[in-house]
Design a protein around this motif. Structure first.
Motif, PDB file in Angstrom:
ATOM      1  N   UNK A  82       0.858  -1.174   0.000  1.00 29.37           N
ATOM      2  CA  UNK A  82       0.000   0.000   0.000  1.00 29.37           C
ATOM      3  C   UNK A  82       0.896   1.226   0.000  1.00 29.37           C
ATOM      4  N   UNK A  83       0.712   2.074  -0.988  1.00 32.23           N
ATOM      5  CA  UNK A  83       1.429   3.349  -0.988  1.00 32.23           C
ATOM      6  C   UNK A  83       0.487   4.378  -0.372  1.00 32.23           C
ATOM      7  N   UNK A  84       0.976   5.058   0.653  1.00 35.38           N
ATOM      8  CA  UNK A  84       0.121   6.018   1.366  1.00 35.38           C
ATOM      9  C   UNK A  84       0.860   7.345   1.517  1.00 35.38           C
ATOM     10  N   UNK A  85       0.079   8.403   1.740  1.00 41.06           N
ATOM     11  CA  UNK A  85       0.717   9.690   2.018  1.00 41.06           C
ATOM     12  C   UNK A  85       0.892   9.844   3.532  1.00 41.06           C
ATOM     13  N   UNK A  86       1.389  10.988   3.957  1.00 43.82           N
ATOM     14  CA  UNK A  86       1.716  11.153   5.379  1.00 43.82           C
ATOM     15  C   UNK A  86       0.468  11.153   6.259  1.00 43.82           C
ATOM     16  N   UNK A  87      -0.711  11.402   5.625  1.00 44.63           N
ATOM     17  CA  UNK A  87      -1.966  11.380   6.386  1.00 44.63           C
ATOM     18  C   UNK A  87      -2.561   9.966   6.450  1.00 44.63           C
ATOM     19  N   UNK A  88      -1.839   8.991   5.893  1.00 48.23           N
ATOM     20  CA  UNK A  88      -2.267   7.584   5.837  1.00 48.23           C
ATOM     21  C   UNK A  88      -3.413   7.362   4.849  1.00 48.23           C
ATOM     22  N   UNK A  89      -3.557   8.265   3.878  1.00 49.01           N
ATOM     23  CA  UNK A  89      -4.513   8.034   2.783  1.00 49.01           C
ATOM     24  C   UNK A  89      -3.898   7.042   1.806  1.00 49.01           C
ATOM     25  N   UNK A  90      -4.675   6.023   1.434  1.00 49.54           N
ATOM     26  CA  UNK A  90      -4.140   5.010   0.513  1.00 49.54           C
ATOM     27  C   UNK A  90      -4.220   5.547  -0.927  1.00 49.54           C
ATOM     28  N   UNK A  91      -3.065   5.527  -1.599  1.00 51.00           N
ATOM     29  CA  UNK A  91      -2.998   6.063  -2.971  1.00 51.00           C
ATOM     30  C   UNK A  91      -2.848   4.945  -3.996  1.00 51.00           C
ATOM     31  N   UNK A  92      -2.306   3.820  -3.555  1.00 54.89           N
ATOM     32  CA  UNK A  92      -2.216   2.635  -4.422  1.00 54.89           C
ATOM     33  C   UNK A  92      -2.337   1.421  -3.522  1.00 54.89           C
ATOM     34  N   UNK A  93      -3.130   0.444  -3.978  1.00 51.96           N
ATOM     35  CA  UNK A  93      -3.438  -0.684  -3.089  1.00 51.96           C
ATOM     36  C   UNK A  93      -3.397  -1.993  -3.866  1.00 51.96           C
ATOM     37  N   UNK A  94      -2.331  -2.771  -3.670  1.00 52.59           N
ATOM     38  CA  UNK A  94      -2.245  -4.090  -4.312  1.00 52.59           C
ATOM     39  C   UNK A  94      -3.376  -5.004  -3.853  1.00 52.59           C
ATOM     40  N   UNK A  95      -3.861  -4.789  -2.618  1.00 50.85           N
ATOM     41  CA  UNK A  95      -4.892  -5.681  -2.075  1.00 50.85           C
ATOM     42  C   UNK A  95      -6.197  -5.564  -2.870  1.00 50.85           C
ATOM     43  N   UNK A  96      -6.370  -4.419  -3.543  1.00 53.97           N
ATOM     44  CA  UNK A  96      -7.597  -4.180  -4.319  1.00 53.97           C
ATOM     45  C   UNK A  96      -7.465  -4.696  -5.751  1.00 53.97           C
ATOM     46  N   UNK A  97      -6.251  -5.133  -6.102  1.00 53.73           N
ATOM     47  CA  UNK A  97      -5.977  -5.493  -7.497  1.00 53.73           C
ATOM     48  C   UNK A  97      -6.379  -6.957  -7.719  1.00 53.73           C
ATOM     49  N   UNK A  98      -7.486  -7.188  -8.422  1.00 51.23           N
ATOM     50  CA  UNK A  98      -7.983  -8.569  -8.576  1.00 51.23           C
ATOM     51  C   UNK A  98      -7.059  -9.401  -9.463  1.00 51.23           C
ATOM     52  N   UNK A  99      -6.315  -8.730 -10.344  1.00 52.23           N
ATOM     53  CA  UNK A  99      -5.418  -9.470 -11.258  1.00 52.23           C
ATOM     54  C   UNK A  99      -4.020  -9.637 -10.659  1.00 52.23           C
ATOM     55  N   UNK A 100      -3.891  -9.332  -9.349  1.00 49.36           N
ATOM     56  CA  UNK A 100      -2.578  -9.336  -8.711  1.00 49.36           C
ATOM     57  C   UNK A 100      -1.897 -10.714  -8.797  1.00 49.36           C
ATOM     58  N   UNK A 101      -0.631 -10.717  -9.201  1.00 52.01           N
ATOM     59  CA  UNK A 101       0.132 -11.975  -9.233  1.00 52.01           C
ATOM     60  C   UNK A 101       1.423 -11.773  -8.436  1.00 52.01           C
ATOM     61  N   UNK A 102       1.808 -12.810  -7.706  1.00 49.76           N
ATOM     62  CA  UNK A 102       3.059 -12.690  -6.939  1.00 49.76           C
ATOM     63  C   UNK A 102       4.231 -12.722  -7.916  1.00 49.76           C
ATOM     64  N   UNK A 103       5.013 -11.654  -7.931  1.00 48.56           N
ATOM     65  CA  UNK A 103       6.187 -11.693  -8.809  1.00 48.56           C
ATOM     66  C   UNK A 103       7.462 -11.775  -7.984  1.00 48.56           C
ATOM     67  N   UNK A 104       7.403 -11.237  -6.777  1.00 44.29           N
ATOM     68  CA  UNK A 104       8.588 -11.234  -5.929  1.00 44.29           C
ATOM     69  C   UNK A 104       8.198 -11.745  -4.547  1.00 44.29           C
ATOM     70  N   UNK A 105       8.141 -13.069  -4.387  1.00 39.95           N
ATOM     71  CA  UNK A 105       7.632 -13.620  -3.128  1.00 39.95           C
ATOM     72  C   UNK A 105       8.470 -13.210  -1.924  1.00 39.95           C
ATOM     73  N   UNK A 106       7.782 -12.996  -0.816  1.00 46.76           N
ATOM     74  CA  UNK A 106       8.440 -12.530   0.414  1.00 46.76           C
ATOM     75  C   UNK A 106       8.667 -13.701   1.366  1.00 46.76           C
TER      76      UNK A 106
END
Ligand SMILES: Cc1cc2nc3c(=O)[nH]c(=O)nc-3n(C[C@H](O)[C@H](O)[C@H](O)COP(=O)(O)OP(=O)(O)OC[C@H]3O[C@@H](n4cnc5c(N)ncnc54)[C@H](O)[C@@H]3O)c2cc1C
Length: 381
Positions: A82-106
């Motif tokens: 999740x990319x957020x600004x200093x106010x903790x507003x979400x600007x980009x959210x992988x969790x919302x991405x239905x086509x999300x694929x693991x490319x770099x496993x943690x």
């Protein structure tokens, strides 16, 4: 394996680089020992999570025959950002991405170390071996440890990280300060200690940026989270700031002043963190570093090419070095260990220079007024 037949190989440092190298050499029959300063395998909690890349970290694990163990231990979803600004507003959210694929496993650092340790023959790692010096001895080296013991080896490999004791025997070149200092902390039981942030984290990672500063938070498989701030400071800030990093109130007061105007939710990290916090000035090896190869000593990972963590490449580079160095040492294409080391080092320096250049650009970008714009553009080119 002709050039290392009957040779004793000593690896100083049992981090991801050193242990990967030990495994890769041992499966080919090499005589290898790892000398690690930790007193035992369980002596310290291993830090943050690591994303492994197909072309480097994962490639090394594949060659080491450890992908099954990796699949049992990696954390699906932990790479979601999740990319957020200093106010903790979400600007980009992988969790919302239905086509999300693991490319770099943690994978958490602890389980990665465990996989590598368990892949080695018993007794390969000699714990409580804090290397303090080296002496040339006949055709090889005598390693000297803080506890008074010594060991003999024909080939010595420095995998002892950022403050390598061996690197100065290879080159006097020192790293330069990147301009950014990190303050690192950890919160145990994050779901109860910092529920709002735990929810925002959602089992993944948060990149918060603003005012030319960063705050990166990662969830871990044991229910804890780790975080680190990034601020542009003088090189000596971590020594001269007068803050006692063992004192939560002092560190919280610094954070609230330094990150004034940020949402108060971030302060919870500092209120609930375990002690001590760790200040880490970030260094990078010069991109044009060069030295003449030695006949029986080399280095890999952070010892060879320390860089800031902002491109997530350090572990991946260390593990790829291990793969490339092991390939050279077991190859029949070289007539001497010296030739194998020279070839490995030439390739390694070129590889590390490109990655370090990219990492320094990323470090500057994330700590610039346009950090959020730059980061969003990376994810939505
Ligand atoms: C806050 C932070 C976040 C990071 N995040 C990431 C990330 O997300 N992805 C990524 O790829 N990289 C990341 N890195 C970088 C990464 O941790 C390193 O690049 C990587 O661990 C290097 O591996 P290594 O095996 O070369 O050295 P290390 O992991 O440093 O291992 C060195 C080993 O040598 C031992 N040792 C040290 N000195 C001696 C001695 N004198 N004698 C014997 N043993 C010794 C140490 O105890 C240790 O076990 C991060 C770094 C930091 C500080």
């Amino acid at each position: 394996m002709k050039i290392i037949a009957n040779k004793k190989i000593a690896i100083a440092g049992g981090g991801p680089g050193g242990l990967s190298l030990a495994r890769l050499l041992q499966v080919k029959g090499a005589d290898v020992k790892v000398y690690e300063r930790d007193v035992s395998r369980d002596v310290r909690v291993q830090g943050a999570t690591l994303d492994l890349h197909e072309e480097s970290g994962l490639k090394a694990l594949q060659e080491a025959g450890l992908m099954d163990a990796f699949r049992k231990n990696y954390r699906p979803g932990a790479d979601k950002i999740r990319i957020v600004d200093k106010h903790a507003n979400i600007l980009l959210d992988d969790h919302e991405d239905v086509a999300y694929e693991i490319s770099r496993p943690e994978i958490d650092r602890g389980p990665l170390r465990k996989i590598l340790l368990e892949s080695l023959q018993p007794g390969t790692v000699v714990w409580n071996s804090h290397l303090v010096g080296l002496q040339k001895k006949d055709d090889g080296w005598q390693l000297e440890f803080q506890n008074g013991t010594t060991a003999i080896a024909d080939i010595v490999i420095a995998a002892d990280g950022a403050n390598s004791k061996i690197r100065p025997y290879i080159t006097p070149i020192k790293p330069f300060y990147s301009g950014v200092t990190i303050v690192e902390g950890a919160v145990y039981n994050s779901s109860t200690a910092v529920p709002e942030l735990h929810q925002l984290l959602n089992g993944g990672k948060i990149f918060a940026m603003g005012d030319e500063k960063t705050l990166i938070v990662s969830s871990k498989g044991d229910g804890s989270l780790v975080f680190y701030t990034g601020c542009k400071t003088d090189e000596s800030w971590s020594c001269n700031n007068g803050i006692d990093f063992n004192n939560a109130q002092e560190v919280l007061a610094w954070f609230q002043q330094e990150f004034a105007g940020w949402n108060s939710v971030w302060s919870q990290l500092f209120e609930k963190a375990s002690l001590p916090f760790i200040p880490r000035p970030q260094y990078c090896m010069p991109l044009d570093q060069y030295w003449n190869a030695l006949p029986d000593m080399t280095m890999l990972g952070d010892a060879a090419h320390l860089m800031p963590p902002y491109a997530g490449e350090g572990v991946n580079m260390a593990m790829l070095d291990a793969l490339e160095l092991s390939t050279c040492l077991i190859s029949d294409d070289f007539n001497t260990v010296h030739d194998a080391i020279a070839f490995y080092e030439k390739e390694m320096r070129a590889r590390a220079s490109a990655i370090a250049g990219m990492t320094m650009e990323q470090t500057a970008s994330l700590h610039s007024p346009d950090a959020i714009k730059n980061m969003l553009a990376m994810f939505n080119p």
